[in-house]
Design an enzyme around this catalytic site. Structure first.
Site, PDB file in Angstrom:
ATOM      1  N   CYS A  87      35.051  47.969  38.996  1.00 55.91           N
ATOM      2  CA  CYS A  87      35.156  47.903  40.470  1.00 55.91           C
ATOM      3  C   CYS A  87      36.346  48.715  40.967  1.00 55.91           C
ATOM      4  O   CYS A  87      36.195  49.832  41.465  1.00 55.91           O
ATOM      5  CB  CYS A  87      35.257  46.459  40.953  1.00 55.91           C
ATOM      6  SG  CYS A  87      33.793  45.464  40.585  1.00 55.91           S
ATOM      7  N   ARG A  88      37.564  48.162  40.836  1.00 54.05           N
ATOM      8  CA  ARG A  88      38.715  48.775  41.495  1.00 54.05           C
ATOM      9  C   ARG A  88      39.174  50.087  40.858  1.00 54.05           C
ATOM     10  O   ARG A  88      39.359  51.083  41.561  1.00 54.05           O
ATOM     11  CB  ARG A  88      39.885  47.772  41.527  1.00 54.05           C
ATOM     12  CG  ARG A  88      39.620  46.575  42.402  1.00 54.05           C
ATOM     13  CD  ARG A  88      40.624  45.466  42.170  1.00 54.05           C
ATOM     14  NE  ARG A  88      40.481  44.871  40.840  1.00 54.05           N
ATOM     15  CZ  ARG A  88      41.276  43.957  40.337  1.00 54.05           C
ATOM     16  NH1 ARG A  88      42.318  43.536  41.040  1.00 54.05           N
ATOM     17  NH2 ARG A  88      41.050  43.455  39.129  1.00 54.05           N
ATOM     18  N   SER A  89      39.390  50.100  39.536  1.00 58.39           N
ATOM     19  CA  SER A  89      39.993  51.313  38.958  1.00 58.39           C
ATOM     20  C   SER A  89      39.051  52.521  38.941  1.00 58.39           C
ATOM     21  O   SER A  89      39.522  53.640  39.174  1.00 58.39           O
ATOM     22  CB  SER A  89      40.607  51.047  37.576  1.00 58.39           C
ATOM     23  OG  SER A  89      39.654  50.618  36.640  1.00 58.39           O
ATOM     24  N   ASP A 101      40.727  41.618  43.743  1.00 54.22           N
ATOM     25  CA  ASP A 101      39.553  41.746  42.873  1.00 54.22           C
ATOM     26  C   ASP A 101      38.294  41.387  43.676  1.00 54.22           C
ATOM     27  O   ASP A 101      38.166  40.262  44.158  1.00 54.22           O
ATOM     28  CB  ASP A 101      39.739  40.765  41.699  1.00 54.22           C
ATOM     29  CG  ASP A 101      38.638  40.885  40.660  1.00 54.22           C
ATOM     30  OD1 ASP A 101      37.613  41.530  40.950  1.00 54.22           O
ATOM     31  OD2 ASP A 101      38.813  40.332  39.560  1.00 54.22           O
ATOM     32  N   CYS A 122      42.428  48.279  35.906  1.00 50.87           N
ATOM     33  CA  CYS A 122      42.136  46.968  36.497  1.00 50.87           C
ATOM     34  C   CYS A 122      41.605  46.078  35.377  1.00 50.87           C
ATOM     35  O   CYS A 122      41.682  46.448  34.199  1.00 50.87           O
ATOM     36  CB  CYS A 122      41.166  47.078  37.677  1.00 50.87           C
ATOM     37  SG  CYS A 122      39.527  47.701  37.266  1.00 50.87           S
ATOM     38  N   ASN A 176      37.381  47.413  34.817  1.00 47.94           N
ATOM     39  CA  ASN A 176      37.088  48.862  34.901  1.00 47.94           C
ATOM     40  C   ASN A 176      35.674  49.137  35.403  1.00 47.94           C
ATOM     41  O   ASN A 176      35.038  50.118  35.011  1.00 47.94           O
ATOM     42  CB  ASN A 176      37.337  49.574  33.555  1.00 47.94           C
ATOM     43  CG  ASN A 176      37.329  51.105  33.634  1.00 47.94           C
ATOM     44  OD1 ASN A 176      36.853  51.766  32.702  1.00 47.94           O
ATOM     45  ND2 ASN A 176      37.834  51.676  34.693  1.00 47.94           N
TER      46      ASN A 176
HETATM   47  P1  4NP Z   1      37.606  45.024  38.379  1.00 49.65           P
HETATM   48  O1  4NP Z   1      36.694  43.748  38.733  1.00 49.65           O
HETATM   49  O2  4NP Z   1      38.769  44.506  37.556  1.00 49.65           O
HETATM   50  O3  4NP Z   1      38.028  45.530  39.708  1.00 49.65           O
HETATM   51  O4  4NP Z   1      36.719  45.982  37.621  1.00 49.65           O
HETATM   52  C1  4NP Z   1      36.205  42.907  37.734  1.00 49.65           C
HETATM   53  C2  4NP Z   1      35.072  43.254  37.030  1.00 49.65           C
HETATM   54  C3  4NP Z   1      34.567  42.407  36.051  1.00 49.65           C
HETATM   55  C4  4NP Z   1      35.197  41.214  35.799  1.00 49.65           C
HETATM   56  C5  4NP Z   1      36.336  40.862  36.501  1.00 49.65           C
HETATM   57  C6  4NP Z   1      36.845  41.715  37.467  1.00 49.65           C
HETATM   58  N1  4NP Z   1      34.661  40.324  34.829  1.00 49.65           N
HETATM   59  O5  4NP Z   1      35.200  39.221  34.671  1.00 49.65           O
HETATM   60  O6  4NP Z   1      33.679  40.677  34.145  1.00 49.65           O
END
Ligand code: 4NP
Length: 177
Positions: free
Chosen positions: A34-36, A147, A29, A32
């Site tokens: 939240c989702r993955s 997201d 994702c 790294n």
């Molecule tokens: P993820 O969510 O891609 O599911 O881990 C996010 C976590 C952090 C950020 C964006 C999306 N960020 O912009 O820091």
């Protein structure tokens, strides 16, 4: 549930995975956190339930480097904990060797897929990339894993619901010999 309507462009990849004794899957994702890492933990849970650990390697990584070394987002950890799911991953960024070290590289949304295609060093590496949405069954009204980073609590619950469905379907689909 075995997903029978996967896009034909992935047929060769799915067939290869089905017949591989070792299945090495990397979830990707943006951050790294939240989702993955949630997908990784849910996938590992299914593999462990089936006592298939000897045949699977499961990991996750991010496209960005903002959170490298961090634990998963505290909100995601709290929502996972409510489902008795522990997230133990430490955030890392994708590296070129991942395209050799894994057989299947799964992105959570179209932007992830596009970035992965840009990063893939070879045609063979590009052929390992798939969107998680191909494995949606009960959640086929979605076309990606949204997201949750800027969302409220419901966003995290939805992500966990979708990923629970998709990881189980992924297991059933590529374990089906
Ligand atoms: P993820 O969510 O891609 O599911 O881990 C996010 C976590 C952090 C950020 C964006 C999306 N960020 O912009 O820091």
């Amino acid at each position: 549930m075995v997903i029978n309507d996967i896009s034909p462009r992935y047929s060769a990849l799915i067939d290869k995975l089905k017949h591989s004794d070792k299945k090495r899957v990397l979830f990707i994702c943006l951050g790294n956190i939240c989702r993955s890492p949630a997908a990784e933990a849910l996938m590992q849970e299914v593999v462990d339930e089936h006592q298939s650990g000897a045949h699977w390697t499961v990991d996750s990584a991010g496209l960005g480097d903002w959170h490298v070394g961090d634990q998963p987002d505290p909100r995601m950890r709290a929502h996972a904990r409510q489902r008795d799911l522990q997230l133990n991953h430490v955030c890392r960024q994708i590296r070129e060797s991942d395209f050799d070290d894994f057989d299947l590289i799964i992105g959570m949304d179209a932007s992830n897929i596009s970035r992965l295609n840009d990063l893939a060093p070879t045609v063979e590496a590009k052929d390992k990339i798939m969107p998680m949405a191909e494995f949606f069954g009960d959640y086929s009204r979605f076309d990606h894993v949204p997201d949750p980073y800027y969302d409220g609590a419901q966003g995290f619950e939805t992500v966990l619901d979708i990923l629970t469905d998709a990881t189980r379907n992924l297991y059933d689909t590529i374990s089906d010999r």
